[in-house]
Write a protein that holds these residues in place. Structure first.
Motif, mmCIF file in Angstrom:
data_model
loop_
_atom_site.group_PDB
_atom_site.id
_atom_site.type_symbol
_atom_site.label_atom_id
_atom_site.label_comp_id
_atom_site.label_asym_id
_atom_site.label_seq_id
_atom_site.Cartn_x
_atom_site.Cartn_y
_atom_site.Cartn_z
ATOM 1 N N THR B 52 73.050 -113.921 0.540
ATOM 2 C CA THR B 52 72.288 -112.976 1.378
ATOM 3 C C THR B 52 71.748 -111.788 0.581
ATOM 4 O O THR B 52 71.038 -110.950 1.136
ATOM 5 N N ARG B 53 72.144 -111.686 -0.689
ATOM 6 C CA ARG B 53 71.812 -110.543 -1.539
ATOM 7 C C ARG B 53 72.459 -109.234 -1.051
ATOM 8 O O ARG B 53 72.045 -108.137 -1.423
ATOM 9 N N ASN B 54 73.480 -109.359 -0.205
ATOM 10 C CA ASN B 54 74.221 -108.181 0.243
ATOM 11 C C ASN B 54 75.261 -107.800 -0.817
ATOM 12 O O ASN B 54 75.540 -108.586 -1.725
ATOM 13 N N PHE B 177 76.506 -111.857 6.899
ATOM 14 C CA PHE B 177 76.097 -111.242 5.629
ATOM 15 C C PHE B 177 77.251 -110.471 4.993
ATOM 16 O O PHE B 177 77.112 -109.939 3.886
#
Lengths: 208, 208
Positions: B52-54, B177
């Motif tokens: 999620t690129r979190n 996420f």
């Protein structure tokens, strides 16, 4: 002995925040239930972001679509929970709110903050209008029975400018990094979803 | 007609998340009040972040000290609200949880997830130990009456590895996420502070 009057509750807001608008629709119910009135404190979200290096969710989560989607889901849940019917995301977002926030400081100095907040919040998030445009702001204020031209002129007064800067700096010094923010005494809560905790703390202090 | 059995509640966790640990201490009370048992679903927080690129709050807010301080304040408030006495931030944080999360999948396959989660969460966040070290993990499991050596061996089984990957991917596909995450049916909530909303939704569905 505590009383409703002895409990200090503050609502720090910027017209640019949709979650501040939504919070503002719920606060009157909390005031009715608790008997405690909130002090509305205009502060500049852009100044808070600059001072704390924080960013808006829209910006910070631009690359994390599922997190942004969840923020929007929680916005819909809040709206449903509180039966809010008047909300439209402002298509001009993010809106430069410097002038209308200065206008809020001027209105507060004149004892007219409540009608000013009602008029500008409605114009921003219910109608919604391009409120960075001074002419649009002025006519929204006029339509609400306020003196738009006079308030707009006041946004250039050094005391108005200075008050907004000072209140924003004070918020940052107290730990505020985003809006809406709430204080009960010196206890900070961030975000519309903390209003339940804020109300519980008000009730706790009233009965203390 | 709904019943407690018909309501599906899930708790998605990774041992690496202190807020998942804290949530796990509160869930039994929600189960008692509602009569609905949560399914515990082991998923890999690192995998969720990657997909999620979190990032974790500690990482994302490293440059925003007042936001990080507020996260910690809300952690203290949660601990106080729920009367939690057994919590120490793990000095080895962030801990690589790949092996102990695979172990959770193996334990679940053996019908022993509950004692496994209790033992590992306690070792991570109450004692707290360097649980990325397989020898430390093994002795924590042994001390809890589980077969540490056998569970550790199972972490190399392809079916165990694959199950953890599949459950993590499914969580991401459902909008997760970060952790802790909760589902009631297909409705998602993120974070320990949403447990009140999760409980309300369980009650709402039970009475539906």
């Amino acid at each position: 002995m505590s009383s409703a009057q002895a409990v200090q509750a503050q609502f720090l807001f910027d017209f640019g925040s949709p979650n501040a608008y939504l919070s503002g629709l719920v606060i009157p119910d909390i005031e009715k239930r608790t008997g405690v009135k909130f002090d509305y404190v205009p502060v500049l979200l852009g100044g808070i972001f600059k001072a704390t290096r924080n960013r808006s969710p829209v910006e910070a989560y631009a690359d994390i679509p599922s997190k942004l989607a969840y923020e929007q889901l929680e916005m819909r849940r809040f709206i449903a929970r509180h039966g809010i019917s008047e909300f439209q995301f402002n298509p001009h977002f993010p809106v430069n709110t410097l002038l209308i926030m200065r206008g809020a400081v001027a209105a507060a100095m004149d004892g007219a903050l409540a009608p000013y907040v009602d008029a500008v919040m409605r114009a921003m998030w219910a109608e919604p209008k391009p409120m960075a445009d001074p002419a649009v702001g002025r006519s929204a204020l006029d339509a609400a029975g306020l003196d738009g031209a006079q308030l707009l002129a006041r946004t250039q007064d050094p005391d108005v400018k200075q008050q907004l800067i000072a209140d924003t700096e004070r918020a940052v010094a107290r730990g505020v990094f985003g809006l809406p923010a709430f204080f009960v005494g010196e206890e900070l809560w961030f975000g519309k979803d903390r209003l339940r905790d804020v109300e519980e703390e008000i009730v706790r202090r009233r009965s203390a």
